[in-house]
Design a protein around this motif. Structure first.
Motif, PDB file in Angstrom:
ATOM      1  N   LYS A 118      -9.919   7.050 -11.241  1.00  0.00           N
ATOM      2  CA  LYS A 118     -10.008   7.956 -10.104  1.00  0.00           C
ATOM      3  C   LYS A 118      -8.595   8.428  -9.778  1.00  0.00           C
ATOM      4  CE  LYS A 118     -11.493   8.454  -5.417  1.00  0.00           C
ATOM      5  NZ  LYS A 118     -12.165   7.942  -4.255  1.00  0.00           N
ATOM      6  N   LYS A 142      -5.601   9.097  -7.737  1.00  0.00           N
ATOM      7  CA  LYS A 142      -5.056   8.721  -6.429  1.00  0.00           C
ATOM      8  C   LYS A 142      -3.668   9.309  -6.295  1.00  0.00           C
ATOM      9  CE  LYS A 142      -7.952   4.779  -5.604  1.00  0.00           C
ATOM     10  NZ  LYS A 142      -8.042   3.325  -5.663  1.00  0.00           N
ATOM     11  N   GLY A 143      -2.750   8.570  -5.689  1.00  0.00           N
ATOM     12  CA  GLY A 143      -1.466   9.192  -5.356  1.00  0.00           C
ATOM     13  C   GLY A 143      -0.316   8.926  -6.306  1.00  0.00           C
ATOM     14  N   TYR A 192     -12.184   4.945 -16.867  1.00  0.00           N
ATOM     15  CA  TYR A 192     -12.369   6.054 -15.938  1.00  0.00           C
ATOM     16  C   TYR A 192     -11.462   5.839 -14.746  1.00  0.00           C
ATOM     17  CZ  TYR A 192     -16.417   7.237 -18.732  1.00  0.00           C
ATOM     18  OH  TYR A 192     -17.239   7.587 -19.763  1.00  0.00           O
ATOM     19  N   SER A 244       2.067  -0.757 -14.876  1.00  0.00           N
ATOM     20  CA  SER A 244       0.798  -1.128 -15.503  1.00  0.00           C
ATOM     21  C   SER A 244      -0.272  -1.211 -14.424  1.00  0.00           C
ATOM     22  CB  SER A 244       0.937  -2.444 -16.262  1.00  0.00           C
ATOM     23  OG  SER A 244       0.861  -3.538 -15.420  1.00  0.00           O
ATOM     24  N   HIS A 245      -1.338  -0.462 -14.630  1.00  0.00           N
ATOM     25  CA  HIS A 245      -2.396  -0.361 -13.625  1.00  0.00           C
ATOM     26  C   HIS A 245      -3.716  -0.900 -14.155  1.00  0.00           C
ATOM     27  CE1 HIS A 245      -0.213   2.153 -10.707  1.00  0.00           C
ATOM     28  NE2 HIS A 245       0.466   2.526 -11.778  1.00  0.00           N
ATOM     29  N   PRO A 246      -4.418  -1.667 -13.314  1.00  0.00           N
ATOM     30  CA  PRO A 246      -5.692  -2.242 -13.768  1.00  0.00           C
ATOM     31  C   PRO A 246      -6.846  -1.248 -13.688  1.00  0.00           C
ATOM     32  CG  PRO A 246      -5.220  -2.946 -11.523  1.00  0.00           C
ATOM     33  CD  PRO A 246      -4.066  -2.078 -11.946  1.00  0.00           C
ATOM     34  N   VAL A 293       0.542   7.249 -10.403  1.00  0.00           N
ATOM     35  CA  VAL A 293       0.566   7.665 -11.803  1.00  0.00           C
ATOM     36  C   VAL A 293      -0.644   8.545 -12.131  1.00  0.00           C
ATOM     37  CG1 VAL A 293      -0.577   5.542 -12.568  1.00  0.00           C
ATOM     38  CG2 VAL A 293       0.816   6.802 -14.161  1.00  0.00           C
ATOM     39  N   THR A 294      -1.773   8.262 -11.504  1.00  0.00           N
ATOM     40  CA  THR A 294      -2.973   9.058 -11.772  1.00  0.00           C
ATOM     41  C   THR A 294      -2.798  10.487 -11.266  1.00  0.00           C
ATOM     42  OG1 THR A 294      -3.875   8.136  -9.746  1.00  0.00           O
ATOM     43  CG2 THR A 294      -4.605   7.144 -11.789  1.00  0.00           C
ATOM     44  N   HIS A 338       0.824  -1.194   0.000  1.00  0.00           N
ATOM     45  CA  HIS A 338       0.000   0.000   0.000  1.00  0.00           C
ATOM     46  C   HIS A 338       0.869   1.259   0.000  1.00  0.00           C
ATOM     47  CE1 HIS A 338      -3.834   1.883   0.388  1.00  0.00           C
ATOM     48  NE2 HIS A 338      -3.402   2.631   1.381  1.00  0.00           N
TER      49      HIS A 338
HETATM   50  C1  LIG Z   1      -9.644  -5.313 -11.397  1.00  0.00           C
HETATM   51  C2  LIG Z   1      -9.506  -3.865 -11.017  1.00  0.00           C
HETATM   52  C3  LIG Z   1     -10.268  -2.909 -11.670  1.00  0.00           C
HETATM   53  C4  LIG Z   1     -10.127  -1.560 -11.344  1.00  0.00           C
HETATM   54  N1  LIG Z   1     -10.888  -0.642 -12.005  1.00  0.00           N
HETATM   55  C5  LIG Z   1     -10.784   0.672 -11.680  1.00  0.00           C
HETATM   56  C6  LIG Z   1     -11.567   1.667 -12.336  1.00  0.00           C
HETATM   57  O1  LIG Z   1     -12.328   1.379 -13.258  1.00  0.00           O
HETATM   58  N2  LIG Z   1     -11.427   2.956 -11.963  1.00  0.00           N
HETATM   59  C7  LIG Z   1     -10.565   3.329 -10.954  1.00  0.00           C
HETATM   60  O2  LIG Z   1     -10.485   4.517 -10.657  1.00  0.00           O
HETATM   61  N3  LIG Z   1      -9.821   2.425 -10.317  1.00  0.00           N
HETATM   62  C8  LIG Z   1      -9.891   1.103 -10.639  1.00  0.00           C
HETATM   63  N4  LIG Z   1      -9.116   0.188  -9.976  1.00  0.00           N
HETATM   64  C9  LIG Z   1      -8.141   0.660  -8.969  1.00  0.00           C
HETATM   65  C10 LIG Z   1      -6.869   1.139  -9.685  1.00  0.00           C
HETATM   66  O3  LIG Z   1      -6.167   0.062 -10.228  1.00  0.00           O
HETATM   67  C11 LIG Z   1      -5.905   1.872  -8.745  1.00  0.00           C
HETATM   68  O4  LIG Z   1      -6.600   2.916  -8.184  1.00  0.00           O
HETATM   69  C12 LIG Z   1      -4.690   2.416  -9.484  1.00  0.00           C
HETATM   70  O5  LIG Z   1      -3.822   1.369  -9.857  1.00  0.00           O
HETATM   71  C13 LIG Z   1      -3.981   3.405  -8.630  1.00  0.00           C
HETATM   72  O6  LIG Z   1      -2.889   3.932  -9.308  1.00  0.00           O
HETATM   73  P1  LIG Z   1      -1.996   5.104  -8.661  1.00  0.00           P
HETATM   74  O7  LIG Z   1      -0.571   4.869  -9.095  1.00  0.00           O
HETATM   75  O8  LIG Z   1      -2.547   6.421  -8.991  1.00  0.00           O
HETATM   76  O9  LIG Z   1      -2.246   4.900  -7.108  1.00  0.00           O
HETATM   77  P2  LIG Z   1      -1.380   4.841  -5.798  1.00  0.00           P
HETATM   78  O10 LIG Z   1      -1.756   6.024  -4.976  1.00  0.00           O
HETATM   79  O11 LIG Z   1       0.059   4.603  -6.092  1.00  0.00           O
HETATM   80  O12 LIG Z   1      -2.001   3.544  -5.119  1.00  0.00           O
HETATM   81  C14 LIG Z   1      -3.331   3.546  -4.637  1.00  0.00           C
HETATM   82  C15 LIG Z   1      -3.756   2.140  -4.342  1.00  0.00           C
HETATM   83  O13 LIG Z   1      -3.826   1.366  -5.540  1.00  0.00           O
HETATM   84  C16 LIG Z   1      -3.085   0.166  -5.418  1.00  0.00           C
HETATM   85  N5  LIG Z   1      -2.348  -0.056  -6.661  1.00  0.00           N
HETATM   86  C17 LIG Z   1      -1.432   0.770  -7.215  1.00  0.00           C
HETATM   87  N6  LIG Z   1      -0.933   0.258  -8.347  1.00  0.00           N
HETATM   88  C18 LIG Z   1      -1.533  -0.944  -8.528  1.00  0.00           C
HETATM   89  C19 LIG Z   1      -1.425  -1.946  -9.520  1.00  0.00           C
HETATM   90  N7  LIG Z   1      -0.581  -1.835 -10.561  1.00  0.00           N
HETATM   91  N8  LIG Z   1      -2.187  -3.054  -9.382  1.00  0.00           N
HETATM   92  C20 LIG Z   1      -3.032  -3.171  -8.346  1.00  0.00           C
HETATM   93  N9  LIG Z   1      -3.178  -2.254  -7.386  1.00  0.00           N
HETATM   94  C21 LIG Z   1      -2.443  -1.136  -7.456  1.00  0.00           C
HETATM   95  C22 LIG Z   1      -2.111   0.374  -4.260  1.00  0.00           C
HETATM   96  O14 LIG Z   1      -1.916  -0.792  -3.499  1.00  0.00           O
HETATM   97  C23 LIG Z   1      -2.797   1.405  -3.417  1.00  0.00           C
HETATM   98  O15 LIG Z   1      -3.562   0.787  -2.414  1.00  0.00           O
HETATM   99  C24 LIG Z   1      -9.232  -1.162 -10.314  1.00  0.00           C
HETATM  100  C25 LIG Z   1      -8.479  -2.122  -9.658  1.00  0.00           C
HETATM  101  C26 LIG Z   1      -8.604  -3.453  -9.992  1.00  0.00           C
HETATM  102  C27 LIG Z   1      -7.776  -4.462  -9.270  1.00  0.00           C
END
Ligand SMILES: Cc1cc2nc3c(=O)[nH]c(=O)nc-3n(C[C@H](O)[C@H](O)[C@H](O)COP(=O)(O)OP(=O)(O)OC[C@H]3O[C@@H](n4cnc5c(N)ncnc54)[C@H](O)[C@@H]3O)c2cc1C
Ligand SMILES: *[C@@H]1O[C@H](CO)[C@@H](O)[C@H](O)[C@H]1NC(C)=O
Length: 705
Positions: free
Chosen positions: A497, A499-500, A495, A474-476, A502-503, A373
């Motif tokens: 959201k 967060k902290g 879409y 790579s982010h899901p 790459v987004t 996390h």
């Molecule tokens: C199957 C699935 C579908 C999703 N669909 C959506 C969606 O449609 N819209 C949406 O806004 N979000 C969705 N999410 C959540 C999205 O993947 C995370 O919010 C995103 O990866 C965060 O990226 P960040 O670098 O900005 O966040 P950070 O601030 O770096 O991390 C925020 C949280 O996301 C988790 N996270 C970060 N990178 C990954 C990764 N590569 N794989 C898994 N978890 C990660 C971290 O553990 C942390 O808890 C989905 C997640 C999953 C598992």
């Protein structure tokens, strides 16, 4: 794809089966081994585990000693046959029953008893000129030593196969059950009676402690972890029980054993073999379950997060077993100062073993929830690096014994997954996506897709933003597909959201761009996930909150846009304030259909501090004082007059109970969104599904790992 990976796995298993390590030990041949070591300690007619010296007819003292030992085994005839066979197969030396009989008779006149003990000045380093014999007790102990030691190897092979088969057995049953929902919905709709209901109510539906599952459990702020569903825990409990039983039973003490100076070392050797070798049976599955292209996911329809749960526990089991192996081997080698231990320390296989154990142990900590996390990308990078060393270390450690096959299988599975992932990325290519900051905290990514890249409702894909600092991440995200063009191509929308990670970076970048939008090159890997059999139900209830809507939206839309579909759809969406509608508004307009009833809960309705922008070219005035916002809300309600707006939070328990009780047919609850909402829904379904006189199913689309 299923078949390719199946063949791959079958081939790796077959390779494992053919490895020289894969051999069953037999009582008769182990009796021969016991004899050769027992007699071998008296003189140099043979080296350890080497029958060569005993297979020569000319060496009467040697053959005579062997004949006497074999004659004193519990099953002398079988032992003699095994000896004759081994001489022939291993050295091409022909010995017959008559030869053994003759040597036995002739030896009678010359036998000396256990000369190393009984004859002073006897030199075991020299060849002996007389045959040797032992007491009945010594013969027995030699036999038991060999049997206990090598039958342990047999047992552990069966145990390993059982551990390996455990998951595949469960998964194939789960897969068959899952398939019924698609191919025989009429049958699954009738799967309800007091026994099945009780099982579902207490085992398969609830979260382990009936509280959290998607929402992580937090204690004292820093201790956080993910809680499995009860069914996941039951399956894992069964597995752990097997692991414990398999590593705790059928060990034998033996004073005076022919292998080690103490009985403790003898037991330690058995423990070490058992724990070490049961680990290798776990490794291929451990790797398989962590992959995105794990064919068992296609068989079972289980979510990736469930496989990650299995992956975590298999990993923990493997590391604990390797640790046990290491401790037992240290005991066997006489402790850290033992001669054997010091000698081993200079050898590569041993050092790589230590490296693998170290990497495995670190991984168990660096992969804890709060580490993931804190910084997911750092966790992932370190995890992959350590995993490479764990596998390579194990491979080198076991190669001399011929056990590297399991590591080859694990590596093959891993490479297969990576190859498919690269292939998926390559076929999608790098495309310019339209990325726009919509609403307060959402990025809309729209990109054209190749013709054959067809998203299905509820699927997700992993996105790479091809920018210098983040291209490797790579982010899901859930994929919303558009209607296809005439040539089959189309666009997909994600879409995100903010967060902290790459987004956040993208959000900062876009807020400086004109129109808060830009073209960003992306690569997309997918689609992943399973299509749910939702069209088989009479009523569908979708419960979602915030950014959990895209997946459920696609599923609901597919159902209502199907010609002739009679499914009744109830769609519940909870948002924080009216503004949270903005980013999804264009899609929501398509929810205009008699079949679907949409209820939007706004939990903080007064929290409006800027006007609501519904479309880019909206002529709604941009004013920002509170009186005006009421108007905006009214306008919004007018525009979405097919929606029901309710202020406040939904009472999920009551909502689910009402829907279940009122349904006039089978019903499926599908959820996605914030952990608390999803967990409340799961709880509510488990508590209330019996209120419906038809089949009720629960599908959770939220995933966290
Ligand atoms: C199957 C699935 C579908 C999703 N669909 C959506 C969606 O449609 N819209 C949406 O806004 N979000 C969705 N999410 C959540 C999205 O993947 C995370 O919010 C995103 O990866 C965060 O990226 P960040 O670098 O900005 O966040 P950070 O601030 O770096 O991390 C925020 C949280 O996301 C988790 N996270 C970060 N990178 C990954 C990764 N590569 N794989 C898994 N978890 C990660 C971290 O553990 C942390 O808890 C989905 C997640 C999953 C598992
Ligand atoms: C009988 O055994 C003795 C001693 O082991 C050996 O020297 C001798 O050659 C053997 N005799 C025959 C006929 O094999």
């Amino acid at each position: 794809m299923v078949s390719i990976s199946n063949i791959l796995l079958a081939a790796s298993i077959a390779a494992g089966v053919q490895a020289k390590s894969w051999q069953l030990h037999h009582y008769a041949s182990e009796a021969v081994n016991g004899c050769s070591l027992l007699i071998g300690k008296q003189a140099t007619w043979a080296t350890k585990h080497d029958l060569l010296g005993f297979c020569k007819k000319d060496d009467q003292p040697a053959l005579g000693s062997m004949a006497w030992c074999l004659e004193n085994q519990p099953k002398p005839e079988e032992a003699k046959h095994a000896f004759i066979k081994q001489c022939d197969e291993e050295y091409g030396l022909k010995v017959t029953m008559e030869d053994l009989q003759h040597a036995y008779q002739n030896a009678t006149d010359y036998l000396v008893e256990n000369p190393k003990k009984t004859i002073p000045g006897w030199n075991p380093k020299k060849p002996a000129s007389v045959p040797v014999k032992f007491t009945d007790e010594e013969y027995d102990t030699a036999y038991l030593s060999a049997i206990y030691r090598f039958m342990n190897v047999n047992w552990l092979m069966w145990f390993g196969i059982a551990l390996f088969g455990y998951w595949f057995a469960i998964m194939f049953v789960a897969g068959a059950y899952n398939a019924l929902f698609y191919i025989a919905p009429g049958f699954t709709k009738r799967l309800q009676n007091p026994i099945i209901n009780t099982w579902r109510k207490y085992v398969t539906l609830p979260a382990l402690f009936n509280q959290q599952h998607v929402n992580p459990a937090v204690r004292m702020r820093w201790f956080c972890w993910l809680v499995p569903t009860r069914w996941e825990a039951v399956m894992m409990g069964g597995y752990l029980t097997l692991v414990i039983i398999f590593n705790a039973c059928l060990f034998h003490k033996l004073d005076g054993n022919i292998y080690f100076s103490t009985s403790a070392m003898f037991v330690a050797k058995q423990v070490a073999n058992r724990s070490g070798l049961s680990t290798i049976y776990i490794i291929p599955q451990l790797i398989l379950f962590a992959g995105r292209n794990n064919f068992m996911q296609w068989v079972t329809g289980w979510s990736y997060s469930r496989f990650i749960y299995l992956h975590k526990w298999l990993a923990r089991v493997a590391v604990i077993l390797v640790l046990t192996h290491a401790i037992a081997y240290t005991v066997k080698s006489g402790g850290f100062n033992g001669d054997k231990y010091i000698e081993y320390l200079t050898e590569d296989f041993f050092r790589w073993g230590i490296a693998a154990l170290t990497c495995g142990s670190i991984m168990c900590f660096q992969a804890l929830y709060f580490m993931r996390h804190m910084n997911y990308e750092f966790f992932l990078l370190l995890h992959i690096l350590l995993a490479v060393f764990f596998i390579v270390g194990g491979w080198i450690h076991t190669a001399d014994q011929g056990y590297e096959q399991w590591f080859i299988a694990a590596t093959a599975v891993w490479c297969f997954d990576r190859a498919i992932r690269l292939g998926r990325l390559a076929f999608f290519g790098i495309r310019k996506a339209n990325v726009q900051l919509v609403g307060e905290d959402t990025l809309r990514v729209t990109v054209t897709r190749p013709k054959w890249w067809t998203p299905f409702p509820g699927c997700h894909a992993f996105i790479h933003f091809v920018r210098p600092t983040v291209f490797w991440q790579s982010h899901p995200f859930t994929v919303v597909g558009d209607a296809a063009e005439a040539d089959g191509s189309g666009t997909i929308t994600l879409y995100l959201k903010v967060k902290g990670g790459v987004t956040h970076g993208l959000c900062k970048y876009l807020s400086k761009c004109p129109g808060k939008s830009a073209k960003v090159p992306v690569a997309i890997e997918g689609p992943y996930g399973t299509r749910l059999p939702l069209d088989r139900y009479d009523t569908l209830v979708f419960i979602t909150g915030g950014h959990g809507i895209p997946g459920l939206y696609s599923q609901a839309r597919e159902i209502i846009s199907r010609a002739g579909s009679k499914t009744r759809v109830k769609f519940y969406w909870t948002i924080r304030n009216y503004q949270a509608i903005e980013w999804f508004y264009p899609e929501l307009q398509k929810f205009n259909n008699d079949q679907i009833e949409t209820i939007v809960y706004v939990s903080q309705p007064r929290e409006v501090n800027s006007p609501i922008v519904l479309d880019e070219d909206s002529s709604m005035e941009k004013k920002s004082c509170n009186e005006e916002t009421i108007d905006h809300v009214e306008t919004l309600k007018l525009r979405l007059d097919h929606f029901v707006f309710r202020e406040g939070r939904p009472d999920i328990d009551e909502l689910v109970a009402t829907e279940a009780a009122e349904s006039l047919g089978s019903i499926a609850f599908t959820t996605c969104g914030a952990g608390t909402l999803v967990d409340a829904s799961r709880r509510a379904v488990a508590n209330n599904f019996e209120k419906c006189s038809y089949r009720v199913d629960y599908y959770e689309q939220a995933q966290i790992w």
